[in-house]
Design a protein around this motif. Structure first.
Motif, PDB file in Angstrom:
ATOM      1  N   ARG A  10      -1.796   6.009 -11.300  1.00 38.48           N
ATOM      2  CA  ARG A  10      -0.542   5.693 -11.984  1.00 38.48           C
ATOM      3  C   ARG A  10       0.362   4.778 -11.171  1.00 38.48           C
ATOM      4  O   ARG A  10       1.163   4.028 -11.739  1.00 38.48           O
ATOM      5  CB  ARG A  10       0.203   6.994 -12.320  1.00 38.48           C
ATOM      6  CG  ARG A  10      -0.582   7.888 -13.258  1.00 38.48           C
ATOM      7  CD  ARG A  10      -0.014   9.287 -13.340  1.00 38.48           C
ATOM      8  NE  ARG A  10       1.249   9.352 -14.054  1.00 38.48           N
ATOM      9  CZ  ARG A  10       1.903  10.489 -14.287  1.00 38.48           C
ATOM     10  NH1 ARG A  10       1.401  11.641 -13.852  1.00 38.48           N
ATOM     11  NH2 ARG A  10       3.045  10.482 -14.949  1.00 38.48           N
ATOM     12  N   VAL A  11       0.261   4.857  -9.852  1.00 41.04           N
ATOM     13  CA  VAL A  11       1.147   4.077  -8.979  1.00 41.04           C
ATOM     14  C   VAL A  11       0.333   3.472  -7.839  1.00 41.04           C
ATOM     15  O   VAL A  11      -0.400   4.184  -7.146  1.00 41.04           O
ATOM     16  CB  VAL A  11       2.276   4.951  -8.394  1.00 41.04           C
ATOM     17  CG1 VAL A  11       3.128   4.131  -7.426  1.00 41.04           C
ATOM     18  CG2 VAL A  11       3.141   5.530  -9.501  1.00 41.04           C
ATOM     19  N   GLU A  12       0.473   2.174  -7.661  1.00 34.93           N
ATOM     20  CA  GLU A  12      -0.135   1.474  -6.531  1.00 34.93           C
ATOM     21  C   GLU A  12       0.981   1.094  -5.559  1.00 34.93           C
ATOM     22  O   GLU A  12       1.762   0.188  -5.824  1.00 34.93           O
ATOM     23  CB  GLU A  12      -0.858   0.216  -7.012  1.00 34.93           C
ATOM     24  CG  GLU A  12      -1.513  -0.590  -5.899  1.00 34.93           C
ATOM     25  CD  GLU A  12      -2.126  -1.877  -6.408  1.00 34.93           C
ATOM     26  OE1 GLU A  12      -2.173  -2.852  -5.636  1.00 34.93           O
ATOM     27  OE2 GLU A  12      -2.545  -1.914  -7.589  1.00 34.93           O
ATOM     28  N   PRO A  13       1.089   1.796  -4.418  1.00 35.65           N
ATOM     29  CA  PRO A  13       2.224   1.552  -3.525  1.00 35.65           C
ATOM     30  C   PRO A  13       1.981   0.437  -2.512  1.00 35.65           C
ATOM     31  O   PRO A  13       0.870   0.259  -2.005  1.00 35.65           O
ATOM     32  CB  PRO A  13       2.373   2.893  -2.806  1.00 35.65           C
ATOM     33  CG  PRO A  13       0.968   3.421  -2.729  1.00 35.65           C
ATOM     34  CD  PRO A  13       0.272   2.940  -3.983  1.00 35.65           C
ATOM     35  N   THR A  14       3.041  -0.302  -2.235  1.00 35.78           N
ATOM     36  CA  THR A  14       3.133  -1.176  -1.068  1.00 35.78           C
ATOM     37  C   THR A  14       4.412  -0.776  -0.354  1.00 35.78           C
ATOM     38  O   THR A  14       5.413  -0.467  -1.004  1.00 35.78           O
ATOM     39  CB  THR A  14       3.193  -2.658  -1.470  1.00 35.78           C
ATOM     40  OG1 THR A  14       1.961  -3.024  -2.096  1.00 35.78           O
ATOM     41  CG2 THR A  14       3.427  -3.549  -0.260  1.00 35.78           C
ATOM     42  N   VAL A  15       4.391  -0.755   0.971  1.00 37.09           N
ATOM     43  CA  VAL A  15       5.556  -0.304   1.725  1.00 37.09           C
ATOM     44  C   VAL A  15       5.999  -1.408   2.676  1.00 37.09           C
ATOM     45  O   VAL A  15       5.191  -1.959   3.433  1.00 37.09           O
ATOM     46  CB  VAL A  15       5.252   0.979   2.520  1.00 37.09           C
ATOM     47  CG1 VAL A  15       6.515   1.481   3.218  1.00 37.09           C
ATOM     48  CG2 VAL A  15       4.700   2.062   1.592  1.00 37.09           C
ATOM     49  N   LEU A  16       7.291  -1.717   2.625  1.00 37.03           N
ATOM     50  CA  LEU A  16       7.887  -2.722   3.508  1.00 37.03           C
ATOM     51  C   LEU A  16       8.814  -2.042   4.499  1.00 37.03           C
ATOM     52  O   LEU A  16       9.718  -1.295   4.108  1.00 37.03           O
ATOM     53  CB  LEU A  16       8.670  -3.750   2.683  1.00 37.03           C
ATOM     54  CG  LEU A  16       9.489  -4.781   3.483  1.00 37.03           C
ATOM     55  CD1 LEU A  16       8.578  -5.667   4.328  1.00 37.03           C
ATOM     56  CD2 LEU A  16      10.351  -5.627   2.539  1.00 37.03           C
ATOM     57  N   PHE A  17       8.576  -2.296   5.784  1.00 35.70           N
ATOM     58  CA  PHE A  17       9.458  -1.853   6.856  1.00 35.70           C
ATOM     59  C   PHE A  17      10.077  -3.087   7.516  1.00 35.70           C
ATOM     60  O   PHE A  17       9.443  -4.147   7.562  1.00 35.70           O
ATOM     61  CB  PHE A  17       8.683  -1.086   7.931  1.00 35.70           C
ATOM     62  CG  PHE A  17       8.180   0.268   7.507  1.00 35.70           C
ATOM     63  CD1 PHE A  17       9.016   1.372   7.523  1.00 35.70           C
ATOM     64  CD2 PHE A  17       6.853   0.447   7.129  1.00 35.70           C
ATOM     65  CE1 PHE A  17       8.549   2.631   7.157  1.00 35.70           C
ATOM     66  CE2 PHE A  17       6.375   1.700   6.767  1.00 35.70           C
ATOM     67  CZ  PHE A  17       7.227   2.792   6.777  1.00 35.70           C
ATOM     68  N   PRO A  18      11.275  -2.964   8.097  1.00 30.27           N
ATOM     69  CA  PRO A  18      11.847  -4.109   8.807  1.00 30.27           C
ATOM     70  C   PRO A  18      11.095  -4.445  10.089  1.00 30.27           C
ATOM     71  O   PRO A  18      11.129  -5.577  10.558  1.00 30.27           O
ATOM     72  CB  PRO A  18      13.287  -3.669   9.107  1.00 30.27           C
ATOM     73  CG  PRO A  18      13.259  -2.180   9.039  1.00 30.27           C
ATOM     74  CD  PRO A  18      12.212  -1.832   8.031  1.00 30.27           C
ATOM     75  N   PHE A  19      10.407  -3.444  10.663  1.00 29.84           N
ATOM     76  CA  PHE A  19       9.606  -3.651  11.871  1.00 29.84           C
ATOM     77  C   PHE A  19       8.521  -2.584  11.903  1.00 29.84           C
ATOM     78  O   PHE A  19       8.556  -1.615  11.151  1.00 29.84           O
ATOM     79  CB  PHE A  19      10.466  -3.596  13.139  1.00 29.84           C
ATOM     80  CG  PHE A  19      11.365  -2.384  13.205  1.00 29.84           C
ATOM     81  CD1 PHE A  19      10.890  -1.151  13.621  1.00 29.84           C
ATOM     82  CD2 PHE A  19      12.697  -2.484  12.831  1.00 29.84           C
ATOM     83  CE1 PHE A  19      11.706  -0.043  13.666  1.00 29.84           C
ATOM     84  CE2 PHE A  19      13.532  -1.375  12.873  1.00 29.84           C
ATOM     85  CZ  PHE A  19      13.042  -0.154  13.293  1.00 29.84           C
ATOM     86  N   ASP A  20       7.559  -2.764  12.783  1.00 29.15           N
ATOM     87  CA  ASP A  20       6.426  -1.843  12.855  1.00 29.15           C
ATOM     88  C   ASP A  20       6.805  -0.586  13.628  1.00 29.15           C
ATOM     89  O   ASP A  20       7.788  -0.564  14.380  1.00 29.15           O
ATOM     90  CB  ASP A  20       5.237  -2.527  13.524  1.00 29.15           C
ATOM     91  CG  ASP A  20       3.918  -2.164  12.856  1.00 29.15           C
ATOM     92  OD1 ASP A  20       3.829  -1.037  12.332  1.00 29.15           O
ATOM     93  OD2 ASP A  20       3.002  -3.003  12.858  1.00 29.15           O
ATOM     94  N   GLY A  21       6.004   0.474  13.443  1.00 30.20           N
ATOM     95  CA  GLY A  21       6.280   1.721  14.131  1.00 30.20           C
ATOM     96  C   GLY A  21       5.329   2.811  13.677  1.00 30.20           C
ATOM     97  O   GLY A  21       4.415   2.574  12.880  1.00 30.20           O
ATOM     98  N   PRO A  22       5.531   4.041  14.164  1.00 29.15           N
ATOM     99  CA  PRO A  22       4.587   5.133  13.879  1.00 29.15           C
ATOM    100  C   PRO A  22       4.471   5.482  12.403  1.00 29.15           C
ATOM    101  O   PRO A  22       3.394   5.872  11.946  1.00 29.15           O
ATOM    102  CB  PRO A  22       5.142   6.310  14.692  1.00 29.15           C
ATOM    103  CG  PRO A  22       6.548   5.943  15.033  1.00 29.15           C
ATOM    104  CD  PRO A  22       6.572   4.462  15.117  1.00 29.15           C
ATOM    105  N   CYS A  23       5.555   5.363  11.634  1.00 29.23           N
ATOM    106  CA  CYS A  23       5.463   5.677  10.203  1.00 29.23           C
ATOM    107  C   CYS A  23       4.595   4.652   9.479  1.00 29.23           C
ATOM    108  O   CYS A  23       3.820   4.999   8.580  1.00 29.23           O
ATOM    109  CB  CYS A  23       6.856   5.725   9.578  1.00 29.23           C
ATOM    110  SG  CYS A  23       7.847   7.121  10.141  1.00 29.23           S
ATOM    111  N   LEU A  40      -3.630   6.152   5.881  1.00 32.92           N
ATOM    112  CA  LEU A  40      -3.849   6.744   4.563  1.00 32.92           C
ATOM    113  C   LEU A  40      -4.322   5.714   3.540  1.00 32.92           C
ATOM    114  O   LEU A  40      -4.491   6.037   2.368  1.00 32.92           O
ATOM    115  CB  LEU A  40      -2.552   7.395   4.071  1.00 32.92           C
ATOM    116  CG  LEU A  40      -2.053   8.593   4.887  1.00 32.92           C
ATOM    117  CD1 LEU A  40      -0.686   9.040   4.387  1.00 32.92           C
ATOM    118  CD2 LEU A  40      -3.046   9.745   4.815  1.00 32.92           C
ATOM    119  N   GLY A  41      -4.513   4.475   3.986  1.00 32.20           N
ATOM    120  CA  GLY A  41      -5.007   3.439   3.095  1.00 32.20           C
ATOM    121  C   GLY A  41      -3.932   2.754   2.273  1.00 32.20           C
ATOM    122  O   GLY A  41      -4.244   2.073   1.291  1.00 32.20           O
ATOM    123  N   VAL A  42      -2.662   2.907   2.660  1.00 33.54           N
ATOM    124  CA  VAL A  42      -1.553   2.278   1.940  1.00 33.54           C
ATOM    125  C   VAL A  42      -1.320   0.882   2.503  1.00 33.54           C
ATOM    126  O   VAL A  42      -1.374   0.672   3.720  1.00 33.54           O
ATOM    127  CB  VAL A  42      -0.267   3.122   2.072  1.00 33.54           C
ATOM    128  CG1 VAL A  42       0.914   2.431   1.396  1.00 33.54           C
ATOM    129  CG2 VAL A  42      -0.485   4.515   1.486  1.00 33.54           C
TER     130      VAL A  42
END
Length: 369
Positions: free
Chosen positions: A46-59, A66-68
């Motif tokens: 139902r949902v295909e996620p993409t995640v944007l962070f301002p910088f890289d890190g552990p999260c 998890l393949g995101v």
């Protein structure tokens, strides 16, 4: 109103919605933990996620495992990393053009939220904090979003005077452990989890601890920001001055909350302000009784006298009394722990609460308001 739940047949024939999640920080933190759980629990049909962070890190690294699909707009740089939340706007707009919905999180992303709304993409602006002042930029970000979402009724009430096109409460939730924690016999451990700063109120618990008759240990886990270093030093000095320095321990933030809770006898959360109280939910899910201040979102989490106690903020003597009362009665701790698990299963289980997100995305994508 949310749209109706889709049938399995429609799920097989329809492409998943592309949702771009924008998270303000890739380091460990409360908002980040909430959204990592949400993204992990999404139905990828139902949902295909993409995640944007301002910088890289552990999260960011955890989501990649998890393949995101994760995008980091830059590297974390000393002293200027906060500006990356603004310099990432061009990257945000490019990714937003490929998304059905942009889901931004935190009051710290007000300008990116405005930019996404002005670009014409459907946006959810999800607020998790209770700022002391709601300025014009934050108000504009809330008003421009297709939906303003809040982590609790307390948080929604804090922003009640701000105009919004649509409002939704997306309650924070956790995975439900299959079994309760079983702390080993021995010295009881009182634990407080959360960033170490005055707003979180570690000093209130520390002041109560010398009044506790039990020979328990007190453990604080949390990050110390630049602005809180003096406060953290003062806590350690106060513990020594009160003669309890050998029973009070300060730890870095933990990546293994379940592991810490497995050795916890009692979780105490004396925050002076809280939009929700995720650590309380985590402890209750593990079957651990809790004590918290009677204010804000913590009132929505804890059933007073059932899964724990809610106390008047700053009542040090009563806090010490309730700690002793629970430490002296393992049967009561067990009953409260099981009641806490029941409450989490009913209200805060991510396996069921994730449907609130699915329905909201589908409603907005279909043009609902």
């Amino acid at each position: 109103m949310f749209c109706n739940l889709p049938t399995s047949e429609s799920l097989m024939t329809r492409k998943p919605l592309k949702v771009l999640f924008v998270i303000h920080d890739a380091r460990r933190g409360g908002v980040q933990s909430v959204m990592l759980r949400v993204i992990s629990a999404l139905d990828r049909r139902r949902v295909e996620p993409t995640v944007l962070f301002p910088f890289d890190g552990p999260c960011a690294a955890e989501l990649r495992r998890l393949g995101v699909h994760v995008v980091a707009a830059g590297e974390q740089s000393p002293f200027i990393w906060r500006f990356k939340r603004f310099t990432m706007i061009p990257r945000l707009l490019k990714l937003a053009g490929q998304a059905d919905i942009v889901h931004l999180n935190s009051t710290k992303l007000a300008l990116p939220a405005i930019a996404a709304s002005m670009a014409g993409v459907r946006t959810i602006y999800h607020l998790h904090e209770l700022p002391g002042r709601i300025g014009p930029i934050l108000s504009s970000a809330i008003g421009r979003a297709d939906c303003a979402a809040f982590c609790s009724n307390t948080c929604a009430g804090h922003f009640a005077a701000v105009a919004a096109r649509k409002r939704a409460v997306l309650v924070n939730a956790v995975p439900m452990p299959s079994v309760a924690a079983r702390p080993k016999p021995g010295v009881p451990k009182i634990v407080m989890l959360g960033s170490i700063n005055r707003a979180k109120g570690q000093d209130l618990l520390l002041d109560a601890f010398p009044l506790v008759r039990s020979t328990a240990e007190l453990h604080f886990y949390g990050n110390v920001g630049l602005s809180a270093r003096r406060y953290a030093r003062a806590l350690k000095e106060r513990a020594i001055d009160k003669g309890i320095g050998d029973r009070v321990f300060f730890h870095s933030p933990t990546d293994d909350v379940p592991g810490v809770l497995a050795e916890t006898t009692l979780l105490v959360h004396t925050s002076r302000q809280e939009s929700f109280g995720m650590v309380l939910v985590e402890a209750m899910a593990a079957g651990i009784p809790v004590i918290a201040n009677d204010l804000g979102g913590m009132r929505e989490v804890v059933a007073d006298g059932v899964s724990g106690y809610l106390l008047a903020p700053g009542d040090i003597a009563l806090l010490a009394e309730k700690i002793d009362f629970l430490l002296a009665d393992p049967e009561l701790r067990g009953r409260m722990g099981m009641a806490g698990r029941d409450r989490v299963r009913e209200k805060f289980d991510i396996a069921t609460r994730i449907e609130d997100y699915h329905k909201l995305y589908e409603e907005l994508a279909s043009g609902g308001a």
